[in-house]
Write an enzyme that holds these catalytic residues in place. Structure first.
Site, PDB file in Angstrom:
ATOM      1  N   LEU A  30       0.828  -1.220   0.000  1.00  0.00           N
ATOM      2  CA  LEU A  30       0.000   0.000   0.000  1.00  0.00           C
ATOM      3  C   LEU A  30       0.853   1.257   0.000  1.00  0.00           C
ATOM      4  O   LEU A  30       0.500   2.263  -0.599  1.00  0.00           O
ATOM      5  CB  LEU A  30      -0.914   0.006   1.226  1.00  0.00           C
ATOM      6  CG  LEU A  30      -1.999  -1.083   1.245  1.00  0.00           C
ATOM      7  CD1 LEU A  30      -2.713  -1.080   2.585  1.00  0.00           C
ATOM      8  CD2 LEU A  30      -2.990  -0.878   0.109  1.00  0.00           C
ATOM      9  N   GLU A  48       4.940  -8.770  10.428  1.00  0.00           N
ATOM     10  CA  GLU A  48       5.685  -9.905  10.984  1.00  0.00           C
ATOM     11  C   GLU A  48       6.674 -10.475   9.974  1.00  0.00           C
ATOM     12  O   GLU A  48       7.758 -10.940  10.339  1.00  0.00           O
ATOM     13  CB  GLU A  48       4.735 -11.040  11.403  1.00  0.00           C
ATOM     14  CG  GLU A  48       3.313 -10.638  11.735  1.00  0.00           C
ATOM     15  CD  GLU A  48       3.103 -10.180  13.155  1.00  0.00           C
ATOM     16  OE1 GLU A  48       3.882 -10.555  14.023  1.00  0.00           O
ATOM     17  OE2 GLU A  48       2.146  -9.404  13.384  1.00  0.00           O
TER      18      GLU A  48
END
Lengths: 339, 743
Positions: B635, B710
């Site tokens: 994004l 993560e």
């Protein structure tokens, strides 16, 4: 942290008098260690005597050709001082290997000598510590002792002195000028810090109320052949596992004069003059250095987690002497970074 | 990407950047409220036992001390465990601060001293005499090797691992075999910001709670249930986190203590933990893993066994998905996976960045390196030979997976082909040089979330959702999504988060926020767009009459026909003509369960690392790291890259420095401060490069994003460990790689 009063001394005599006349006093300059100790309830002074207004922050040549470092000059100002950089580059390198820029900007030369061990047990009041609370036992013996002593320790205490600067001062054989209730005196650097013995609560040989006013460097600075090698678990802002200050005077490849001081291994900056003597008149070669390294560590005793320091110490001595022979300029950006 | 966007996928700066660097961004301990009292926590000095006495009288005699709370005077709270269970609680019985005289772990809060000033409270806490009756404790998982048990399913997100085929038989028949144990110690999240809660007690008894948390709704529910409050009485706000990394997923004890004190004293209270106390709020558990692998003559994996044992507390059964990834990352028909836990006298561990996967990928990927060497194969080639085209653990196709492209791109950029296979074959003076490779896989998750979009007559859009912001870029990417959806400039859009007065969002964790909240934001903006279209169609001579939402687009503050862009209306005119001061739309986004059942949704990465090891002194420096990530659509190139940069630093830390060291005689962590719990400094960090291989994934969620929080950490510690082996020939299987392990 307990409540305390604070005065800011204007004169050395005033500071000494204030100390003498107060209950549970302590001096404070940069405050980079004592504030931590107070927050952890390890130190509980009820009166602090501020030293930063004292006229002790200068760095000046002495009549004997040495350099006098004011007690309240900061570690940063000292390390970057042109005289120190030019004539005592070992000292500059050692100071810059310690702490972080922020801490060095606050910490003072006198305070550096007075900082206390970073033993985990000393700082944690939930655990025993003979240095913090004589007679309570030593938590570090038989515990986690990665940063602890392998030389000169006692059954009461295996703490180390955490300074880098002091290791260089030991090698350079500085003198400590102090003023106390009984007047002024000069203490040889090797006599300033002490081994723990049966009184580990005493880090040094100062009498109560004595105040460091200056450090004096002798004329000889070993500016040609020096090395401060610090090995630690990260590249900055970590105390030494082992550090070595090495200085040499060479005639060709023959060693004329040499000094070695080790940090991170003992309750005080570690000098072994008998071992150093093995260097004199010898060729500056790795085999010579290895012999000396063996000699320095021959009585070393591991405590478990720190057993590796004995071999690391040997190797660090050899490397530091090799670097000093080569001229001492930081040859390894990873090991000798000064951030 | 082929999608033509204006903001999404670009690299705008953090929208909250100026607030953070100028200090106007407020953290939980910084909110100024009137008549504030200060609480300081007193922590247990023993690991297990009973509190014999609390010497409150001496402390209460100090002028300005308001109260000493302990089990002796704690007010009654909820009785049943379920009231104390937050959204993230594992199975078991949650810890209740000050509940009774029992001490369950070292540094357990045993009292809260509240005073008029922080300094007084700290002093009083420092002299409070607490007497204990000690009992024998157990804190060492390595003494519990034979006492592990398979955990229940109490923790949401825990998936009992699935085995397949016959691993033992395949191992017996394998050409080459390895079997090794891999260990890392306890690690703590150690965010910069200390846990703190400022509770504003209003005259009507209602509370506004500024708490350090990754989930305001989770905290609100906890407070409401524990103290029997209505949700209207406890508003929870968290606008910024100075890092959290999972430590804020569950309510921490500063929340309970500050709310309890505020309700009892009927005044505002702030509680801030100390750095030392930050080591009492959950941790990545000390974990033991054993991997066995075998290969066929063609270099394919014949069998893989992965066993894990990690600690939990006596009172809750914390579990992690440590071994599951080993059944998914490589093609292998014979896989045996086993995950066990053992209870100790420690606080419950807590999800910490890439929980389970950071641990599992370390062991798996070092074992893969060992297996490659045992089979005489290049470690990257070995991975490519065993590339998993489908998710064998679930027997599903991947919704998208471009890991193979990551391998190739990374190898090319890193010049992997120049790597000699033999250890100790590269050096520069005293320095041995090594190159290692490793990677990982993480879930692409989405949860339910709601958002509300409001546009005012002047054309400014505000979007709200009670999400969290850990410094990851949530404010920024949500602003981008909203601006993109309604065709507005970024400056005309404000995204607000972290307040229980806003529509609900789940805790920020699991890398699901971009997908979860992003989809809700997009949907709310689309719903608002539909309202705006209807209003536009009511305008006289509207060129949009009869158009559906699919027929129009929002571009540059206009609403126009896709097929005839000149047929447009200005949004601000629509609003002004409508006479409304503002128009709002809510929406709730839920994951597509059909797609979830049909596809395995995962992100993947590969990490290449170069180390330089001093041959004599053992010091390791990570001179180069390249992390190539395939995580769907990116994004924001800048915030995503920053996330992965931070992950790489974390991975270097995990490999070389991080460990919370207990002294089991005291059952206590001894390096519980920033000076001795080491994380890297700038001087430890050298060249880090991050590349994204973007994936077009129509199934994972409407935005096509997989989350990046993560993933970037995976494989980093293993790649460094493998590089150290390549440099030195020494295989380290216990982190961190301190210099003494290489002497």
């Amino acid at each position: 942290m307990n409540p305390f009063t604070l005065t800011r001394a204007e004169t050395v005599e005033g500071a000494v008098r204030d100390f003498r006349d107060s209950d549970s006093p302590a001096f404070i300059a940069g405050g980079t260690n004592i504030i931590d100790l107070m927050k952890e309830n390890v130190a509980r002074p009820t009166h602090l005597i501020g030293l930063n207004k004292l006229p002790l922050n200068t760095i000046e040549p002495t009549a004997e050709g040495g350099l006098r470092l004011g007690a309240t000059a900061t570690n940063a100002d000292t390390a970057w001082h042109p005289e120190v950089q030019c004539r005592y580059p070992l000292l500059s390198q050692a100071i810059l290997a310690g702490a972080s820029p922020q801490l060095r900007n606050m910490a003072t030369n006198g305070g550096n000598l007075m900082q206390r061990t970073r033993c985990y047990y000393f700082y944690d009041t939930a655990t025993p510590c003979n240095k913090r609370e004589p007679g309570s036992g030593c938590g570090a013996i038989g515990g986690y002792n990665r940063i602890h002593a392998i030389l000169g320790a006692s059954e009461q205490c295996i703490a180390t002195h955490p300074s880098d600067m002091c290791i260089a001062l030991a090698a350079l054989e500085a003198e400590v000028h102090v003023v106390g209730p009984g007047g002024s005196r000069v203490i040889k650097f090797e006599d300033f810090h002490r081994l723990p013995g049966n009184t580990p609560e005493r880090d040094n040989t100062l009498e109560p109320g004595e105040l460091i006013v200056a450090l004096e460097l002798p004329k000889k600075g070993f500016e040609k052949h020096f090395s401060y090698l610090k090995l630690r678990d990260r590249t900055s802002y970590a105390f030494a596992l082992v550090s070595v200050a090495a200085v040499l005077e060479l005639d060709g490849s023959t060693i004329e004069d040499a000094r070695l001081a080790l940090g991170g291994v003992a309750h005080k900056p570690w000098r072994d003059k008998a071992a150093e003597a093995l260097l004199i008149g010898q060729p500056a070669t790795t085999s010579t250095f290895k012999k000396v390294a063996e000699a320095v560590l021959k009585d070393a005793v591991g405590q478990g987690t720190n057993d590796f320091k004995i071999e690391l110490g040997r190797r660090a001595i050899v490397r530091a002497l090799q670097q000093a022979t080569a001229g001492g300029k930081a040859s390894d950006v990873f090991l000798n970074s000064n951030p | 990407m082929t999608i033509n966007t204006k903001y999404v996928g670009k690299a705008p700066n953090r929208v909250e950047g100026p607030a953070k660097v100028t200090g106007t961004a407020k953290y939980s301990a910084e909110f100024e409220v009137p008549n504030l009292a200060y609480g300081v926590v007193v922590s247990s000095t023993i690991a297990k036992g009973r509190i014999k006495s609390i010497g409150a009288d001496k402390v209460l005699a100090l002028p300005g001390v308001l109260q000493v709370f302990s089990h002796e005077n704690v007010p009654r709270q909820a009785w049943f465990d379920r009231a104390w269970k937050d959204d993230i609680a594992p199975g078991g019985s949650p810890f209740r601060p000050l509940h009774d005289d029992e001490v369950k772990f070292s540094q357990q809060p045993v009292a809260l001293v509240v005073a008029e000033t922080f300094e007084l409270a700290r002093y009083a806490a420092g002299i409070l005499e607490v007497e204990y009756k000690e009992e024998k404790h157990e804190t060492d998982i390595e003494q519990k090797r034979d006492e592990g048990h398979a955990p229940g399913k109490g923790k949401s997100g825990y998936k009992p691992p699935k085995s397949r085929g016959n691993a033992n038989k395949a191992l017996d028949e394998a050409e080459h075999r390895i079997r090794e144990e891999y260990i890392h110690g306890t690690q703590h999240h150690n965010p910069m910001e200390l846990y703190a809660s400022t509770v504003h007690y209003h005259p009507d008894g209602k509370l506004t709670i500024y708490d350090k948390t990754q989930g305001v709704y989770n905290c609100q529910q906890y407070v409401a249930k524990v103290f029997g409050l209505s949700k209207d009485d406890a508003r929870v706000i968290n606008l910024y986190n100075g890092g959290a990394f999972g430590s804020g997923l569950r309510p921490q004890y500063e929340l309970f203590l500050s709310v309890m004190a505020a309700l009892e004293l009927k005044r505002s209270v702030r509680v801030t933990l100390t750095r030392q106390q930050m080591f009492s709020i959950g941790h990545r558990p000390h974990t033991l893993q054993t991997l066995e692998m075998g290969t066929n003559p063609d270099g394919t994996l014949a069998a893989l066994k992965h066993y894990c044992l990690h600690e939990t507390s006596r009172f809750e059964e914390y579990t992690e998905n440590v071994v599951n990834w080993s059944g998914m990352l490589y093609q292998c028909d014979n896989v045996h996976l086993s995950n066990q836990v053992a209870a100790l006298d420690v606080y419950t561990p807590q999800d910490m960045r890439a929980p389970g996967a950071a641990t599992g990928s370390f062991a798996l990927e070092v074992a893969m390196d060992e297996m490659a060497y045992a089979a005489g194969l290049d470690p990257l080639d070995f991975r490519i030979r065993n590339y998993a085209e489908t998710d064998q653990s679930e027997n599903l196709p991947f919704s998208s997976k471009r890991l193979r492209d990551c391998y190739h791109l990374g190898a090319e950029k890193f010049c992997w082909s120049k790597r000699p296979m033999a250890p100790r074959s590269m050096r520069e003076g005293n320095r041995l040089i090594g190159w290692g490779v490793a990677g990982g896989v993480w879930d692409a998750q989405m949860n339910k979330a709601s958002a509300k979009a409001t546009i005012t007559a002047d054309g400014y859009l505000t979007v709200e959702s009670a999400a969290g912001e850990n410094g990851t870029g949530t404010y920024t990417i949500m602003t981008q999504i909203a601006a993109e959806t309604l065709g507005l400039p970024l400056e005309a859009v404000t995204f607000r988060l972290g307040d229980t007065n806003m529509p609900e969002a789940p805790v920020q964790g699991g890398s699901w926020t971009a997908a979860t909240v992003g989809t809700a934001v997009q949907k709310a903006c689309q719903a608002l767009g539909e309202k705006l279209l209807k209003l536009a169609q009511k305008m006289d001579d509207s060129p949009l009459k009869g158009a559906s939402l699919d027929d129009v687009e929002f571009v540059n503050g206009q609403l126009r026909l896709r097929t005839a862009p000149e047929q447009s209306v200005v949004l601000r005119d629509v609003l002004q003509t409508s006479g409304e001061r503002e128009i709002a739309a809510d929406s709730t986004a839920i994951p597509n369960l059909i797609n979830m059942a049909k596809y395995s949704m995962h992100s993947h990465n590969v990490v290449f690392a170069e180390v330089m090891v001093d041959e004599d002194l053992g010091t390791v420096h990570v001179s180069r790291v390249l992390n190539v990530c395939a995580a769907g659509r990116i994004l924001n190139q800048k915030t995503a890259r920053s996330q992965v940069l931070g992950s790489v630093v974390w991975g270097i830390s995990m490999a070389l420095m991080e460990e919370t060291v207990p002294d089991h005689r005291f059952g206590r962590y001894m390096n519980h401060n920033y000076a001795e719990y080491h994380i890297p400094v700038n001087a430890d960090i050298h060249n880090i490069e991050v590349l994204f291989v973007e994936e077009e994934d129509p199934y994972v969620n409407p935005l096509g994003v997989k989350g990046i929080g993560e993933l970037g950490l995976l494989g980093v510690a293993a790649a460094i460990t493998n590089a150290v082996y390549h440099a030195t020939g020494k295989r380290v299987r216990r982190l961190p790689i301190y210099l003494d392990k290489l002497l």
